[in-house]
Write an enzyme that holds these catalytic residues in place. Sequence first.
Site, PDB file in Angstrom:
ATOM      1  N   TRP A  58       0.836  -1.215   0.000  1.00  0.00           N
ATOM      2  CA  TRP A  58       0.000   0.000   0.000  1.00  0.00           C
ATOM      3  C   TRP A  58       0.858   1.248   0.000  1.00  0.00           C
ATOM      4  O   TRP A  58       0.506   2.236  -0.639  1.00  0.00           O
ATOM      5  CB  TRP A  58      -0.983  -0.020   1.165  1.00  0.00           C
ATOM      6  CG  TRP A  58      -1.948  -1.154   1.065  1.00  0.00           C
ATOM      7  CD1 TRP A  58      -2.062  -2.226   1.900  1.00  0.00           C
ATOM      8  CD2 TRP A  58      -2.938  -1.365   0.032  1.00  0.00           C
ATOM      9  NE1 TRP A  58      -3.045  -3.080   1.459  1.00  0.00           N
ATOM     10  CE2 TRP A  58      -3.598  -2.575   0.314  1.00  0.00           C
ATOM     11  CE3 TRP A  58      -3.314  -0.644  -1.099  1.00  0.00           C
ATOM     12  CZ2 TRP A  58      -4.623  -3.083  -0.499  1.00  0.00           C
ATOM     13  CZ3 TRP A  58      -4.334  -1.155  -1.903  1.00  0.00           C
ATOM     14  CH2 TRP A  58      -4.963  -2.348  -1.601  1.00  0.00           C
ATOM     15  N   ASP A  70      -1.446   6.732   6.372  1.00  0.00           N
ATOM     16  CA  ASP A  70      -2.545   5.871   5.926  1.00  0.00           C
ATOM     17  C   ASP A  70      -2.826   4.930   7.097  1.00  0.00           C
ATOM     18  O   ASP A  70      -2.038   4.041   7.398  1.00  0.00           O
ATOM     19  CB  ASP A  70      -2.092   5.090   4.683  1.00  0.00           C
ATOM     20  CG  ASP A  70      -3.112   4.049   4.238  1.00  0.00           C
ATOM     21  OD1 ASP A  70      -4.168   3.910   4.893  1.00  0.00           O
ATOM     22  OD2 ASP A  70      -2.846   3.369   3.231  1.00  0.00           O
ATOM     23  N   LYS A 103     -12.481  -1.547   7.677  1.00  0.00           N
ATOM     24  CA  LYS A 103     -11.843  -2.465   8.629  1.00  0.00           C
ATOM     25  C   LYS A 103     -12.327  -2.144  10.050  1.00  0.00           C
ATOM     26  O   LYS A 103     -13.128  -2.886  10.604  1.00  0.00           O
ATOM     27  CB  LYS A 103     -10.324  -2.392   8.511  1.00  0.00           C
ATOM     28  CG  LYS A 103      -9.838  -2.904   7.136  1.00  0.00           C
ATOM     29  CD  LYS A 103      -8.713  -2.089   6.645  1.00  0.00           C
ATOM     30  CE  LYS A 103      -8.313  -2.225   5.203  1.00  0.00           C
ATOM     31  NZ  LYS A 103      -8.524  -3.420   4.470  1.00  0.00           N
TER      32      LYS A 103
HETATM   33  N1  PMP Z   1      -4.187   1.195   2.563  1.00  0.00           N
HETATM   34  C1  PMP Z   1      -4.227   0.118   3.354  1.00  0.00           C
HETATM   35  C2  PMP Z   1      -3.297   0.025   4.516  1.00  0.00           C
HETATM   36  C3  PMP Z   1      -5.144  -0.902   3.070  1.00  0.00           C
HETATM   37  O1  PMP Z   1      -5.194  -1.990   3.854  1.00  0.00           O
HETATM   38  C4  PMP Z   1      -6.015  -0.777   1.968  1.00  0.00           C
HETATM   39  C5  PMP Z   1      -7.073  -1.797   1.633  1.00  0.00           C
HETATM   40  N2  PMP Z   1      -6.964  -3.028   2.114  1.00  0.00           N
HETATM   41  C6  PMP Z   1      -5.906   0.354   1.162  1.00  0.00           C
HETATM   42  C7  PMP Z   1      -4.997   1.336   1.499  1.00  0.00           C
HETATM   43  C8  PMP Z   1      -6.786   0.537  -0.035  1.00  0.00           C
HETATM   44  O2  PMP Z   1      -8.029   0.902   0.410  1.00  0.00           O
HETATM   45  P1  PMP Z   1      -9.295   1.107  -0.523  1.00  0.00           P
HETATM   46  O3  PMP Z   1      -9.679  -0.231  -1.036  1.00  0.00           O
HETATM   47  O4  PMP Z   1     -10.290   1.712   0.416  1.00  0.00           O
HETATM   48  O5  PMP Z   1      -8.900   2.038  -1.618  1.00  0.00           O
END
Ligand code: PMP
Length: 356
Positions: A102, A171, A195
């Site tokens: 991520w 994030d 989450k």
């Molecule tokens: N950042 C983290 C730490 C994540 O775990 C996730 C999704 N699992 C995301 C970003 C992406 O999130 P989204 O699907 O809401 O765009």
Amino acid sequence: MSRAFNFNAGPAALPEVVLLEAQKHLLNFNGTGMSVMELSHRSKDYEEVHNSAQSQLRKLLQIPDNYEILFVQGGASLQFSMVPMNLLSEDKTGYYVLTGAWSEKALKEAQKVGNTKILASTKEENYRSIPQLDLDLLQEDAAYLHITSNNTIYGTQWQSFPDLKVPLIADMSSDILSRPLDISKFGLIYAGAQKNLGPSGVTVVIVKKDLISEPLDHLPTMLNYQTFSKNNSLYNTPPTFAIYLLKLVLDWVENEGGLAALERKNIEKAKYLYDAIDESDGFFKGHASKESRSNMNVTFTLPTEDDTKNFLDAAKKQGFIGLNGHRSVGGCRASIYNAVPLEHVQRLAEFMKTYR
Ligand code: PMP
């Protein structure tokens, strides 16, 4: 019907009382004769939900008055772009710490917007740990430093946060509300809801007001934080039902005793699984190095891929859902967010021991 032992990484388990509360009022919210989904987003009934989600979040996280709480759509993934579009000017550089897939994605989007630098990375060791930072490497040109507080895929988590002279951007999609936070250390925090906060569809952004005070009229309206802050996140139609569930989840967090109580519970839950790993004579092997272990996502492997597959099959038969590791890394992962009951985690730890 009994509830599943849900270890999904996200969307993930929600508190049962929240679901029951939403069910109870589904056809007639607050005497309106309609569900929250059917209310106008300009109505008083909805406005109360919206504002109380913000004020509950402010209370639980002790968010100071000089921070805005915004409700945005597009997931955490859109924040990968909105952060540099709003906070990175031409003469500045966005610094990134790479601790997993991520953060790589966040960096990739920022590279499309402006200058970036990698301050530290643990990619070479397959993202087993959170790196030590050499803050002297943060130069004058730094617009911000971006980190991922919990690495959902690799199962690592920052145990503490640095004090910086430049804005720290985090994030926190997979660990917001899992522990108390000193918000004043951060310039901006964002988190997709699916989450610890509620269902997918809403992304919470907590941002220091002075970081978004400059008009950025060249930006598309919906990608400008000012649009959200000036209109109380009601410039266009917000994801009203997701925000309603967020409010119910926040009420639940308060009833659970707030963030300090949840942190104690989360540590206890994670310990059951890490003990099952550490006491298995190497049968289960944790992916994360001990000092970087996440209390939200517990990642591990078995001696061979066949063993892993057999374990996952056997677990599924016992009703344990969502234990497959992320498709990019394989192995196993138990996501044990706030709403996953202690009893479900204890059962999984027992199952791991018995299976071994
Ligand atoms: N950042 C983290 C730490 C994540 O775990 C996730 C999704 N699992 C995301 C970003 C992406 O999130 P989204 O699907 O809401 O765009």
